[in-house]
Design an enzyme around this catalytic site. Structure first.
Site, PDB file in Angstrom:
ATOM      1  N   THR A  31      -7.005   3.244  -2.452  1.00 25.07           N
ATOM      2  CA  THR A  31      -6.181   4.240  -3.171  1.00 25.07           C
ATOM      3  C   THR A  31      -5.978   3.877  -4.644  1.00 25.07           C
ATOM      4  OG1 THR A  31      -4.160   3.164  -2.427  1.00 25.07           O
ATOM      5  CG2 THR A  31      -4.931   5.023  -1.113  1.00 25.07           C
ATOM      6  N   ARG A  39      -3.940   8.790   5.622  1.00 23.97           N
ATOM      7  CA  ARG A  39      -2.610   9.034   6.197  1.00 23.97           C
ATOM      8  C   ARG A  39      -1.415   8.787   5.283  1.00 23.97           C
ATOM      9  NH1 ARG A  39      -6.006   7.099   9.903  1.00 23.97           N
ATOM     10  NH2 ARG A  39      -6.374   8.423  11.746  1.00 23.97           N
ATOM     11  N   HIS A 123     -17.302   0.845   9.549  1.00 23.89           N
ATOM     12  CA  HIS A 123     -17.528   2.294   9.620  1.00 23.89           C
ATOM     13  C   HIS A 123     -18.696   2.741   8.756  1.00 23.89           C
ATOM     14  CE1 HIS A 123     -13.056   2.824  10.997  1.00 23.89           C
ATOM     15  NE2 HIS A 123     -13.823   2.278  11.913  1.00 23.89           N
TER      16      HIS A 123
HETATM   17  N1  LIG Z   1     -11.932   4.039   0.737  1.00 19.64           N
HETATM   18  C1  LIG Z   1     -12.595   4.437   1.818  1.00 19.64           C
HETATM   19  O1  LIG Z   1     -13.731   4.035   2.089  1.00 19.64           O
HETATM   20  C2  LIG Z   1     -11.914   5.403   2.774  1.00 19.64           C
HETATM   21  C3  LIG Z   1     -11.128   6.460   2.290  1.00 19.64           C
HETATM   22  C4  LIG Z   1     -10.532   7.350   3.227  1.00 19.64           C
HETATM   23  C5  LIG Z   1     -10.706   7.136   4.584  1.00 19.64           C
HETATM   24  N2  LIG Z   1     -11.471   6.082   5.021  1.00 19.64           N
HETATM   25  C6  LIG Z   1     -11.573   5.904   6.481  1.00 19.64           C
HETATM   26  O2  LIG Z   1     -10.267   6.171   6.940  1.00 19.64           O
HETATM   27  C7  LIG Z   1     -10.040   5.665   8.227  1.00 19.64           C
HETATM   28  C8  LIG Z   1      -8.532   5.501   8.279  1.00 19.64           C
HETATM   29  O3  LIG Z   1      -8.010   4.291   8.699  1.00 19.64           O
HETATM   30  P1  LIG Z   1      -7.239   3.292   7.717  1.00 19.64           P
HETATM   31  O4  LIG Z   1      -6.273   2.569   8.571  1.00 19.64           O
HETATM   32  O5  LIG Z   1      -8.254   2.547   6.943  1.00 19.64           O
HETATM   33  O6  LIG Z   1      -6.475   4.235   6.670  1.00 19.64           O
HETATM   34  P2  LIG Z   1      -5.200   5.153   6.828  1.00 19.64           P
HETATM   35  O7  LIG Z   1      -5.324   6.254   5.833  1.00 19.64           O
HETATM   36  O8  LIG Z   1      -4.924   5.511   8.247  1.00 19.64           O
HETATM   37  O9  LIG Z   1      -4.026   4.179   6.366  1.00 19.64           O
HETATM   38  C9  LIG Z   1      -3.951   3.685   5.068  1.00 19.64           C
HETATM   39  C10 LIG Z   1      -2.680   2.844   4.958  1.00 19.64           C
HETATM   40  O10 LIG Z   1      -2.708   2.213   3.682  1.00 19.64           O
HETATM   41  C11 LIG Z   1      -1.431   2.266   3.115  1.00 19.64           C
HETATM   42  N3  LIG Z   1      -1.640   2.230   1.663  1.00 19.64           N
HETATM   43  C12 LIG Z   1      -2.067   3.237   0.852  1.00 19.64           C
HETATM   44  N4  LIG Z   1      -2.209   2.784  -0.416  1.00 19.64           N
HETATM   45  C13 LIG Z   1      -1.871   1.469  -0.396  1.00 19.64           C
HETATM   46  C14 LIG Z   1      -1.798   0.456  -1.394  1.00 19.64           C
HETATM   47  N5  LIG Z   1      -2.117   0.698  -2.664  1.00 19.64           N
HETATM   48  N6  LIG Z   1      -1.395  -0.794  -1.026  1.00 19.64           N
HETATM   49  C15 LIG Z   1      -1.044  -1.051   0.281  1.00 19.64           C
HETATM   50  N7  LIG Z   1      -1.092  -0.124   1.264  1.00 19.64           N
HETATM   51  C16 LIG Z   1      -1.500   1.117   0.928  1.00 19.64           C
HETATM   52  C17 LIG Z   1      -0.769   3.519   3.634  1.00 19.64           C
HETATM   53  O11 LIG Z   1       0.627   3.338   3.679  1.00 19.64           O
HETATM   54  C18 LIG Z   1      -1.407   3.678   5.027  1.00 19.64           C
HETATM   55  O12 LIG Z   1      -0.569   3.147   6.044  1.00 19.64           O
HETATM   56  C19 LIG Z   1     -10.919   4.480   8.300  1.00 19.64           C
HETATM   57  O13 LIG Z   1     -11.729   4.677   9.392  1.00 19.64           O
HETATM   58  C20 LIG Z   1     -11.807   4.535   7.030  1.00 19.64           C
HETATM   59  O14 LIG Z   1     -13.148   4.443   7.405  1.00 19.64           O
HETATM   60  C21 LIG Z   1     -12.054   5.223   4.141  1.00 19.64           C
END
Ligand SMILES: NC(=O)c1ccc[n+]([C@@H]2O[C@H](COP(=O)([O-])OP(=O)(O)OC[C@H]3O[C@@H](n4cnc5c(N)ncnc54)[C@H](O)[C@@H]3O)[C@@H](O)[C@H]2O)c1
Ligand SMILES: [Zn+2]
Length: 260
Positions: A31, A39, A123
């Site tokens: 992020t 989420r 993934h």
């Molecule tokens: N960057 C990417 O490659 C990307 C992006 C979107 C989704 N995904 C996929 O999303 C799926 C979701 O599972 P997940 O558990 O990885 O993500 P998720 O979206 O379910 O959870 C992300 C968590 O990170 C926390 N968060 C957000 N920004 C943050 C920060 N700066 N510092 C600390 N915490 C922070 C949030 O509170 C949240 O609980 C995975 O399978 C992944 O493959 C990947």
């Protein structure tokens, strides 16, 4: 309740005391590089789109164009993203000999861009395409070029099968070789760092439980609470990019002292 400074000290001490440390990273690590997670309240992708209509293997096959539009937008954002202080702190930890490897749920390639080693992409990756017919892997640019020139069913040059990004979609199993690499890392670690994951997606959500059951310790940095918070030695609800560099600089100072 400890204050933030004390938690940072505890986190650093856990790292200093451990011999085999693995980081489990999730979309929350992306992020701060400008890639939305799934989420987070207000900004997570699942508040904008319905997961069953996008990023599932069923929806991709039944409406490839609609899914590709969404994926292209997400992909372009990923390709231009740069690693932030949190990714770089992990690389530093590795150089200090305090991080064996990284299990990531992210498909954004940012650990590699930050020069981290031993990264297992659970993934898959946004940087490759794979043929659904014969499993041939292509650079993603081959698929993007076809889509940009108006071919909304991008196809394999060998078998004409449908190409998809080489990332695991909902409804697809994880690769068995990736799973066995991850199992070995979880079985061998004595400290698991969970960074930016809601721990809601399986089988990844199972890894902290497995590590704990085998005697490892758990430390978490995540903005929101997770179901594993009560099982962790330390939990910091804050941004990884703000917190992890502080922890790693304490570790670095102590490691340097030890070498003097
Ligand atoms: N960057 C990417 O490659 C990307 C992006 C979107 C989704 N995904 C996929 O999303 C799926 C979701 O599972 P997940 O558990 O990885 O993500 P998720 O979206 O379910 O959870 C992300 C968590 O990170 C926390 N968060 C957000 N920004 C943050 C920060 N700066 N510092 C600390 N915490 C922070 C949030 O509170 C949240 O609980 C995975 O399978 C992944 O493959 C990947
Ligand atoms: Zn093929």
């Amino acid at each position: 309740m400890y204050d933030l400074e004390t938690k940072i000290q505890i986190f650093a001490q856990l790292i200093l005391d451990a011999k085999n440390i693995v980081a489990l990273t999730g979309a929350g690590l992306g992020t701060e590089s400008g890639i939305a997670d799934f989420r987070s309240p207000g900004t997570g992708l699942w508040e904008k789109v319905n997961p069953s209509e996008f990023a599932s293997i069923h929806s991709y096959v039944s409406d490839t164009k609609k899914n590709l539009d969404f994926m292209l937008e997400m992909g372009m954002n990923i390709f231009k993203a740069k690693p932030h202080k949190g990714h770089k702190a992990l690389t530093k930890l590795q150089k200090l000999g305090k991080l064996t490897g990284i299990l990531t749920q992210n498909i954004d390639g940012l650990h590699q861009k930050a020069h981290s080693k031993h990264v297992v992409e659970l993934h898959g990756t946004a940087y490759e395409a794979i043929c659904m017919g014969c499993d041939k892997v292509y650079p993603i640019t081959i698929m993007i070029d076809q889509v940009m020139s108006g071919k909304f069913s991008p196809s394999c040059e060998v078998c004409n099968g449908l190409l998809k990004p080489n990332a695991i979609f909902f409804g697809e199993p994880l690769r068995s070789e990736t799973l066995s690499q991850a199992d070995k890392m979880i079985e061998a670690c004595d400290l698991l760092l969970v960074l930016g994951s809601s721990l809601l997606v399986y089988p990844v959500a199972f890894y902290p439980r497995k590590a704990l059951s085998l005697g490892a310790k758990l430390a978490i940095i995540n903005i929101q609470e997770t179901d594993m918070d009560y099982n962790a030695e330390v939990v910091i609800h804050d941004k990884i990019g703000d917190i992890l560099p502080l922890i790693v600089s304490i570790v670095e100072k102590e490691v340097e002292k030890g070498h003097q």
